[in-house]
Scaffold this motif. Structure first.
Motif, PDB file in Angstrom:
ATOM      1  N   SER A   1       0.841  -1.209   0.000  1.00 32.42           N
ATOM      2  CA  SER A   1       0.000   0.000   0.000  1.00 32.42           C
ATOM      3  C   SER A   1       0.865   1.245   0.000  1.00 32.42           C
ATOM      4  N   CYS A   2       1.939   1.171   0.746  1.00 32.37           N
ATOM      5  CA  CYS A   2       2.838   2.313   0.853  1.00 32.37           C
ATOM      6  C   CYS A   2       3.501   2.596  -0.501  1.00 32.37           C
ATOM      7  N   ILE A   3       3.896   1.535  -1.202  1.00 32.95           N
ATOM      8  CA  ILE A   3       4.518   1.715  -2.528  1.00 32.95           C
ATOM      9  C   ILE A   3       3.500   2.349  -3.478  1.00 32.95           C
ATOM     10  N   ASN A   4       2.283   1.820  -3.468  1.00 29.84           N
ATOM     11  CA  ASN A   4       1.283   2.319  -4.414  1.00 29.84           C
ATOM     12  C   ASN A   4       0.896   3.761  -4.127  1.00 29.84           C
ATOM     13  N   SER A   5       0.612   4.065  -2.862  1.00 26.83           N
ATOM     14  CA  SER A   5       0.105   5.412  -2.619  1.00 26.83           C
ATOM     15  C   SER A   5       1.228   6.448  -2.550  1.00 26.83           C
ATOM     16  N   ASP A   6       2.181   6.256  -1.669  1.00 24.56           N
ATOM     17  CA  ASP A   6       3.190   7.304  -1.493  1.00 24.56           C
ATOM     18  C   ASP A   6       4.187   7.366  -2.644  1.00 24.56           C
ATOM     19  N   LEU A   7       4.665   6.203  -3.043  1.00 28.39           N
ATOM     20  CA  LEU A   7       5.789   6.232  -3.981  1.00 28.39           C
ATOM     21  C   LEU A   7       5.328   6.295  -5.445  1.00 28.39           C
ATOM     22  N   ALA A   8       4.478   5.356  -5.847  1.00 27.99           N
ATOM     23  CA  ALA A   8       4.058   5.372  -7.254  1.00 27.99           C
ATOM     24  C   ALA A   8       3.131   6.565  -7.524  1.00 27.99           C
ATOM     25  N   ASN A   9       2.076   6.697  -6.719  1.00 29.15           N
ATOM     26  CA  ASN A   9       1.103   7.769  -6.988  1.00 29.15           C
ATOM     27  C   ASN A   9       1.637   9.158  -6.671  1.00 29.15           C
ATOM     28  N   ASN A  10       2.039   9.347  -5.435  1.00 27.45           N
ATOM     29  CA  ASN A  10       2.366  10.722  -5.024  1.00 27.45           C
ATOM     30  C   ASN A  10       3.694  11.225  -5.557  1.00 27.45           C
ATOM     31  N   TYR A  11       4.736  10.432  -5.418  1.00 27.03           N
ATOM     32  CA  TYR A  11       6.052  10.933  -5.816  1.00 27.03           C
ATOM     33  C   TYR A  11       6.343  10.641  -7.296  1.00 27.03           C
ATOM     34  N   GLY A  12       6.324   9.361  -7.661  1.00 29.63           N
ATOM     35  CA  GLY A  12       6.692   8.988  -9.032  1.00 29.63           C
ATOM     36  C   GLY A  12       5.803   9.661 -10.063  1.00 29.63           C
ATOM     37  N   ASN A  13       4.520   9.627  -9.793  1.00 28.41           N
ATOM     38  CA  ASN A  13       3.577  10.162 -10.753  1.00 28.41           C
ATOM     39  C   ASN A  13       3.715  11.679 -10.921  1.00 28.41           C
ATOM     40  N   LEU A  14       3.980  12.352  -9.806  1.00 25.80           N
ATOM     41  CA  LEU A  14       4.180  13.804  -9.881  1.00 25.80           C
ATOM     42  C   LEU A  14       5.344  14.117 -10.829  1.00 25.80           C
ATOM     43  N   CYS A  15       6.445  13.404 -10.631  1.00 20.65           N
ATOM     44  CA  CYS A  15       7.616  13.650 -11.489  1.00 20.65           C
ATOM     45  C   CYS A  15       7.249  13.398 -12.955  1.00 20.65           C
ATOM     46  N   GLN A  16       6.608  12.269 -13.229  1.00 20.31           N
ATOM     47  CA  GLN A  16       6.278  11.922 -14.614  1.00 20.31           C
ATOM     48  C   GLN A  16       5.339  12.938 -15.263  1.00 20.31           C
ATOM     49  N   ARG A  17       4.303  13.308 -14.520  1.00 16.22           N
ATOM     50  CA  ARG A  17       3.296  14.212 -15.095  1.00 16.22           C
ATOM     51  C   ARG A  17       3.925  15.556 -15.453  1.00 16.22           C
TER      52      ARG A  17
ATOM     53  N   ILE B   1      13.087  11.481 -17.405  1.00 14.98           N
ATOM     54  CA  ILE B   1      13.549  10.352 -16.573  1.00 14.98           C
ATOM     55  C   ILE B   1      12.635   9.149 -16.775  1.00 14.98           C
ATOM     56  N   SER B   2      13.162   7.986 -16.418  1.00 14.36           N
ATOM     57  CA  SER B   2      12.341   6.778 -16.539  1.00 14.36           C
ATOM     58  C   SER B   2      11.426   6.665 -15.316  1.00 14.36           C
ATOM     59  N   ILE B   3      10.475   5.770 -15.399  1.00 16.25           N
ATOM     60  CA  ILE B   3       9.496   5.580 -14.311  1.00 16.25           C
ATOM     61  C   ILE B   3      10.221   5.242 -12.998  1.00 16.25           C
ATOM     62  N   LEU B   4       9.834   5.896 -11.919  1.00 13.70           N
ATOM     63  CA  LEU B   4      10.548   5.690 -10.653  1.00 13.70           C
ATOM     64  C   LEU B   4      10.041   4.463  -9.889  1.00 13.70           C
ATOM     65  N   PHE B   5       8.727   4.323  -9.773  1.00 16.25           N
ATOM     66  CA  PHE B   5       8.171   3.189  -9.016  1.00 16.25           C
ATOM     67  C   PHE B   5       7.010   2.582  -9.789  1.00 16.25           C
ATOM     68  N   LYS B   6       7.040   1.266  -9.887  1.00 12.35           N
ATOM     69  CA  LYS B   6       5.907   0.581 -10.544  1.00 12.35           C
ATOM     70  C   LYS B   6       4.842   0.283  -9.507  1.00 12.35           C
ATOM     71  N   LYS B   7       3.593   0.470  -9.905  1.00 16.16           N
ATOM     72  CA  LYS B   7       2.494   0.124  -9.000  1.00 16.16           C
ATOM     73  C   LYS B   7       2.393  -1.387  -8.856  1.00 16.16           C
ATOM     74  N   ILE B   8       1.993  -1.818  -7.683  1.00 20.67           N
ATOM     75  CA  ILE B   8       1.866  -3.263  -7.461  1.00 20.67           C
ATOM     76  C   ILE B   8       0.400  -3.644  -7.635  1.00 20.67           C
ATOM     77  N   GLU B   9       0.161  -4.663  -8.423  1.00 18.28           N
ATOM     78  CA  GLU B   9      -1.223  -5.157  -8.574  1.00 18.28           C
ATOM     79  C   GLU B   9      -1.595  -5.879  -7.298  1.00 18.28           C
ATOM     80  N   LYS B  10      -2.609  -5.364  -6.609  1.00 17.65           N
ATOM     81  CA  LYS B  10      -3.027  -6.074  -5.399  1.00 17.65           C
ATOM     82  C   LYS B  10      -4.256  -6.897  -5.733  1.00 17.65           C
ATOM     83  N   ASN B  11      -4.363  -8.057  -5.106  1.00 16.70           N
ATOM     84  CA  ASN B  11      -5.466  -8.960  -5.451  1.00 16.70           C
ATOM     85  C   ASN B  11      -6.802  -8.549  -4.859  1.00 16.70           C
TER      86      ASN B  11
END
Ligand code: MSP
Length: 512
Positions: free
Chosen positions: A346-362, A501-511
């Motif tokens: 959850s931490c990877i998906n919300s903080d890292l992929a969504n908040n940080y990584g996505n901000l940089c990419q966008r 830059i390349s993608i920083l964090f990949k989102k994890i598919e949660k079941n």
């Protein structure tokens, strides 16, 4: 004038391969080391392995190995872990090294010469697993065994000739030292435990053992080996070339700025260690911080409990930086904490992929499409821009103080909030609707870039690899990261280009 910062981890017992608890101490120490470096300090960061004593001798025997060969093998797994964790340590000390032996022997000789040591007989409880002596009132019965109330480890009755250190004599000077240096032991709650322990009276401490051989011999009596904690604690001096106290390394870095340790070994660091040093007329370290434990369920992780979480496995599955981020952010520093795959994901998906990584990419994709990666020009901050940029200026001293008082939680909350603020800014400002107003568009993009830069610098001590990837946007490399520059809002120069830059964090598919 150069400013110096000396930080240490505990040196680990190479009795079994490293686990998450060890990784935790090391990652936290690395966080402080990296922060102080980017703040402009000259840093010496030490870690290593604690290789003598009965615990190691026993583990070697159980593995059918000679103790030194056994230590070589397991110590290497700790050394390898230091690389896997991307620790920025400047040295890795092993207590079986000659430089350390010399240092321990010197300290012993000084204590003996100053008549701080005498020969007598020890009879009492000893835990091999903790390498600690316990008094009767620290022992209880469990499953027909005697265990320490403090650690839960099994104890055995020991009776043997032993050298003693006159610890009782240091009760008052220690209490005085704690009073005059109110931040010597942190956090506060642990300091109170130590102070009441010392106030309740100190017995002289057995500092040699005769019933086994794996250790540094007492220089004046080769039948005895030096107590492994006196041996181990001295590593903090050995790495500075002690006993050569006139060398620049020792002069610059002693007394240590921070011994970062787990709460279970506070007594050794906050009572015995300063007492040995005061007795030898050496200045004690400036601070000892006892952090909490990473629990596996409700229990401390240990080989004997069979509930070990393997950091390597987590890193292989999720990557190093997410683990570092999780341990620093999700575990409230000073308290015990838990790690589970679910919380980590959850931490990877919300903080890292969504908040940080996505901000940089966008932001970068938008600048690529609309400005061909040129630094936005003709920017002109208006009140709402200045407001969010200025937070960094206003909070700057508090942030530095929070690190200096090991209040990491404050620092981490700040960054997390600012990530939220930066995302909100980009959304609310809707640059995609401002294409007709070039100056405003440029300003929004300039501010967004500035926020990414500041946040990445702040996150660098937590996640060096990922933030260095992000800082490539600005051509900022590790050797030029400057924490002080987060106060500056006009770092980027027009006519320059930023980098994709390349993608920083990949989102994890949660079941679920
Ligand atoms: N060799 C001694 C330290 C000597 S320092 C002069 C020792 N070694 S240890 O390998 O048992 O533990 C080293 C550190 O790891 C301690 O700070 C301990 O608190 C920490 N951890 C061990 N298990 C832990 C957790 N489960 N969680 C967090 N840290 C814990 O003690």
């Amino acid at each position: 004038m150069d400013k110096f910062f000396y930080i240490t981890t505990p040196i680990y017992y190479p009795s079994a391969k490293p686990h998450m608890g060890h990784a935790y101490s090391s990652i936290l120490a690395d966080f402080f080391a990296r922060f102080k470096r980017i703040q402009g300090y000259k840093v010496f960061f030490l870690t290593g392995t604690d290789e003598h004593g009965q615990k190691i001798q026993k583990a070697a025997k159980e593995n059918g190995m000679d103790p030194k060969d056994f230590c070589d093998k397991i110590s290497k797994t700790f050394f390898d872990l230091s690389k896997t964790l991307n620790l920025s340590n400047d040295d890795f000390i092993r207590t079986t090294e000659l430089r350390h032996k010399k240092s321990v022997e010197t300290l012993w000789n000084i204590l003996e010469k100053k008549k701080e040591i005498y020969l007598s007989k020890y009879s009492g409880w000893y835990s091999i697993s903790d390498e600690a002596f316990y008094s009767d009132d620290e022992i209880e019965d469990k499953d027909n065994k005697k265990i320490s109330k403090i650690s839960g480890s099994q104890v055995d009755w020991v009776e043997e000739e032993s050298f003693f250190f006159k610890l009782s004599k240091w009760q008052k000077p220690l209490l005085k030292y704690y009073e005059e240096n109110p931040n010597f032991i942190l956090p506060e709650s642990r300091k109170n435990e130590v102070v009441s322990f010392v106030k309740s009276g100190l017995n002289d401490l057995s500092i040699s053992r005769k019933s086994f051989t794996w250790g540094i011999k007492v220089p004046s009596n080769k039948d005895h080996v030096i107590y492994v904690w006196l041996d181990a604690l001295t590593n903090y001096l050995s790495a500075l070339n002690y006993p050569d106290t006139s060398n620049i390394h020792y002069k610059s870095y002693w007394p240590a700025s921070l011994h970062l340790i787990g709460k279970d070994i506070l007594r050794f660091h906050a009572v015995y260690w300063p007492a040995f040093l005061l007795a030898a007329n050496i200045e004690p370290p400036k601070r000892v911080y006892g952090h909490g434990w990473i629990l596996s369920g409700e229990e401390k992780m240990s080989k004997s409990r069979g509930n070990i979480l393997d950091p390597i496995e987590i890193i292989q599955n999720y990557g190093l930086d997410p683990l570092r981020y999780y341990l620093i952010k999700e575990v409230s520093f000073g308290n015990d904490g838990n790690i589970s795959k679910d919380k980590l994901e959850s931490c990877i998906n919300s903080d890292l992929a969504n908040n940080y990584g996505n901000l940089c990419q966008r932001v970068i994709s938008f600048i690529e499409k609309n400005l061909k990666l040129n630094v936005p020009e003709n920017y002109n901050f208006i009140a709402q821009d200045t407001k969010i940029l200025k937070i960094y200026e206003d909070e700057f001293n508090k942030l530095v103080d929070s690190i200096d008082s090991q209040n990491i939680n404050y620092y981490v909350n700040f960054v997390q909030n600012q990530l939220f603020v930066a995302n909100k800014y980009f959304n609310d400002q809707e640059p995609w609707k401002k294409k007709g107003d070039k100056d405003r568009l440029n300003t929004i993009l300039y501010v967004s870039l500035e926020l990414i830069r500041k946040i990445s610098i702040m996150l660098y001590p937590i996640m060096p690899n990922s933030t260095l990837k992000a800082l490539k946007i600005f051509n900022i490399t590790e050797n030029i990261i400057d924490f002080n520059s987060i106060k500056n809002h006009e770092y980027l120069k027009i006519n320059e280009k930023i980098n994709k830059i390349s993608i920083l964090f990949k989102k994890i598919e949660k079941n679920d």
